[in-house]
Design an enzyme around this catalytic site. Structure first.
Site, PDB file in Angstrom:
ATOM      1  N   ASP A 185       0.861  -1.177   0.000  1.00 36.14           N
ATOM      2  CA  ASP A 185       0.000   0.000   0.000  1.00 36.14           C
ATOM      3  C   ASP A 185       0.899   1.229   0.000  1.00 36.14           C
ATOM      4  O   ASP A 185       1.780   1.370   0.857  1.00 36.14           O
ATOM      5  CB  ASP A 185      -0.916   0.019   1.222  1.00 36.14           C
ATOM      6  CG  ASP A 185      -1.766   1.275   1.293  1.00 36.14           C
ATOM      7  OD1 ASP A 185      -2.678   1.419   0.458  1.00 36.14           O
ATOM      8  OD2 ASP A 185      -1.503   2.124   2.169  1.00 36.14           O
ATOM      9  N   GLU A 290      -1.028  -1.383  -5.701  1.00 36.11           N
ATOM     10  CA  GLU A 290      -2.254  -0.691  -6.095  1.00 36.11           C
ATOM     11  C   GLU A 290      -1.994   0.231  -7.289  1.00 36.11           C
ATOM     12  O   GLU A 290      -0.903   0.778  -7.460  1.00 36.11           O
ATOM     13  CB  GLU A 290      -2.813   0.118  -4.919  1.00 36.11           C
ATOM     14  CG  GLU A 290      -1.859   1.119  -4.303  1.00 36.11           C
ATOM     15  CD  GLU A 290      -2.473   1.808  -3.108  1.00 36.11           C
ATOM     16  OE1 GLU A 290      -3.706   1.907  -3.049  1.00 36.11           O
ATOM     17  OE2 GLU A 290      -1.711   2.266  -2.239  1.00 36.11           O
ATOM     18  N   CYS A 342     -12.878  -4.608   5.853  1.00 33.68           N
ATOM     19  CA  CYS A 342     -12.142  -5.362   6.875  1.00 33.68           C
ATOM     20  C   CYS A 342     -11.460  -6.566   6.224  1.00 33.68           C
ATOM     21  O   CYS A 342     -12.111  -7.384   5.577  1.00 33.68           O
ATOM     22  CB  CYS A 342     -13.086  -5.811   7.978  1.00 33.68           C
ATOM     23  SG  CYS A 342     -12.310  -6.868   9.231  1.00 33.68           S
ATOM     24  N   CYS A 345     -12.919 -10.008   8.112  1.00 31.97           N
ATOM     25  CA  CYS A 345     -14.244 -10.586   7.881  1.00 31.97           C
ATOM     26  C   CYS A 345     -14.899 -10.088   6.601  1.00 31.97           C
ATOM     27  O   CYS A 345     -15.949 -10.604   6.202  1.00 31.97           O
ATOM     28  CB  CYS A 345     -15.169 -10.302   9.068  1.00 31.97           C
ATOM     29  SG  CYS A 345     -15.600  -8.549   9.250  1.00 31.97           S
ATOM     30  N   CYS A 361     -13.321  -2.800  13.393  1.00 32.04           N
ATOM     31  CA  CYS A 361     -14.441  -3.325  12.601  1.00 32.04           C
ATOM     32  C   CYS A 361     -15.649  -3.549  13.514  1.00 32.04           C
ATOM     33  O   CYS A 361     -15.539  -4.249  14.533  1.00 32.04           O
ATOM     34  CB  CYS A 361     -14.031  -4.630  11.929  1.00 32.04           C
ATOM     35  SG  CYS A 361     -15.374  -5.418  10.992  1.00 32.04           S
ATOM     36  N   CYS A 364     -16.630  -7.748  13.371  1.00 36.41           N
ATOM     37  CA  CYS A 364     -15.827  -8.776  14.056  1.00 36.41           C
ATOM     38  C   CYS A 364     -14.972  -8.185  15.175  1.00 36.41           C
ATOM     39  O   CYS A 364     -14.238  -8.916  15.845  1.00 36.41           O
ATOM     40  CB  CYS A 364     -14.919  -9.492  13.044  1.00 36.41           C
ATOM     41  SG  CYS A 364     -13.683  -8.422  12.272  1.00 36.41           S
ATOM     42  N   ASP A 371      -3.463   1.498   6.857  1.00 35.60           N
ATOM     43  CA  ASP A 371      -2.594   1.165   5.727  1.00 35.60           C
ATOM     44  C   ASP A 371      -2.280  -0.325   5.668  1.00 35.60           C
ATOM     45  O   ASP A 371      -2.226  -0.912   4.580  1.00 35.60           O
ATOM     46  CB  ASP A 371      -1.293   1.975   5.820  1.00 35.60           C
ATOM     47  CG  ASP A 371      -1.551   3.468   5.764  1.00 35.60           C
ATOM     48  OD1 ASP A 371      -2.500   3.867   5.072  1.00 35.60           O
ATOM     49  OD2 ASP A 371      -0.808   4.235   6.409  1.00 35.60           O
TER      50      ASP A 371
END
Length: 413
Positions: A185, A290, A342, A345, A361, A364, A371
């Protein structure tokens, strides 16, 4: 064998510098003449077929008879100029790229390319290299020059340094397989964040030399104003040969000093990126990165300077050709929602402001670093894309086989 570019710095003497500048001018003149001919030809007959490089090369002898000084040019460099012009001309019509422009001696970057014929480009001893029309020059390189050389491009930087970019054939030097994958990232505070939690810090090379660079930028602005006033005075008094900015020695000196600091910043940044990308290619077999649209991100004026300093596109370019050289795999992933889903999950928590660097999250209750979570999602998406790419030929064969098996017997008979 794979082709690689090897950039070495050369140190020509005064006579060789004159020959290099003359060759810049010869190739610039041929480019402009041929481009003007192509434009006039299209105006007269828009439906005329495209010319190839061979057709332009057949016009060179007539051009040399008309302009006798063109005979002093390096012949293969003029052919390379015609080839580059035809490629640029075709890209405008076929790929809708920018139309080729007329070249000027005022351009900051000057270069010409020569082909290797009968070993007229080769290393002589440990510190010297032989180049066409130039003879033997001293050079500096971090590695020896291979024997198989395809071509050389002579370049001059704005600061007056000369470089030779050699296109050479090298043996395939694949790194050993490590069976490791990584997702990357890219950010502003940290240049790279790995999916395993490692963070590579950003180094602001532009700020390290900002004070010295600003010292000469102020003098450049002041000397430009003084020169412009004297030019205006010359025109007002109708001097026969009014001066231009390049005639003022102090102005030229300040301009070169500013360029030297810009060049040093760029060299430091490129060195840092080379070390980082080589380390990544050695350690990992699959690298997922990315696909950032830097041009869109630069519209944010608060972060534009910091984003430009990151050189994300150059980082991706280095990873691309190094993975191809050393037998590794680079996967480019669309970064859509990678920072808000997330990785544990799959819950979509919605868009977070840039100042929110950590979040939990609600589904979960897993705590995430923004990052690191994005890097994990990039790796997951990248591995999925690689799997689909591997299975698509197999699925296509199975589908074809199924269609053949389902053909009715009556139609076969």
């Amino acid at each position: 064998m794979p082709l690689k570019g090897l950039k070495v710095r050369i140190y020509p003497n005064k006579a060789q510098k004159i020959k290099i500048k003359m060759n810049f001018g010869y190739n610039r003149f041929v480019w402009n003449q041929m481009l003007n001919m192509l434009i006039e030809r299209y105006k007269n007959n828009p439906k005329a077929p495209f010319l190839n490089a061979y057709a332009l090369n057949t016009l060179l002898p007539a051009l040399k008879r008309e302009y006798l000084w063109l005979k002093d040019a390096e012949s293969t460099s003029l052919q390379a100029t015609n080839h580059d012009l035809i490629e640029a001309y075709k890209k405008f019509f076929n790929e809708h790229k920018g139309f080729p422009k007329f070249k000027s001696k005022k351009f900051l970057k000057q270069s010409y390319q020569s082909k290797c014929v009968n070993k007229n480009i080769k290393q002589v001893g440990a510190k010297y290299i032989k180049l066409p029309k130039l003879g033997i020059l001293r050079f500096k390189s971090g590695r020896p020059i291979p024997d198989k050389i395809k071509s050389v491009t002579i370049k001059q930087s704005f600061t007056g340094k000369y470089y030779a970019v050699l296109l050479v054939e090298c043996e395939n030097q694949a790194f050993e397989k490590t069976n490791q994958q990584i997702g990357l990232d890219m950010g502003v505070q940290d240049l790279l964040v790995y999916s395993d939690g490692t963070k590579v810090p950003t180094i602001r090379f532009d700020k390290r030399l900002a004070q010295r660079k600003h010292y000469w930028e102020k003098r450049l602005a002041r000397r430009r104003l003084i020169a412009q006033k004297e030019i205006a005075w010359d025109k007002h008094n109708k001097v026969l040969n009014p001066r231009v900015l390049s005639d003022f020695v102090n102005y030229r000196k300040a301009k070169v000093m500013v360029a030297k600091y810009n060049e040093k910043i760029a060299n430091q940044r490129n060195n840092y990126l080379h070390q980082l990308t080589t380390k990544l290619v050695k350690q990992y077999d699959v690298i997922a990165i990315e696909d950032l649209k830097t041009k869109n991100l630069l519209h944010n004026h608060k972060l534009a300077r910091a984003i430009a300093n990151q050189a994300w596109r150059e980082l991706r370019r280095m990873l691309s050709y190094k993975c191809e050289w050393y037998g590794k795999q680079l996967i480019v992933v669309n970064p859509y929602k990678t920072s808000q889903i997330c990785s544990h999950c799959g819950h979509d928590d919605g868009k977070h402001p840039l100042d929110v660097r950590e979040w939990t999250c609600p589904s979960c209750h897993h705590h995430h670093d923004r990052d690191v979570n994005a890097a994990k999602n990039i790796l997951t998406i990248g591995l999925g894309q690689a799997l689909v790419k591997e299975l698509s030929p197999l699925l296509l064969r199975l589908r074809t086989k199924k269609q053949v098996c389902n053909v009715p017997r009556s139609s076969v008979l």
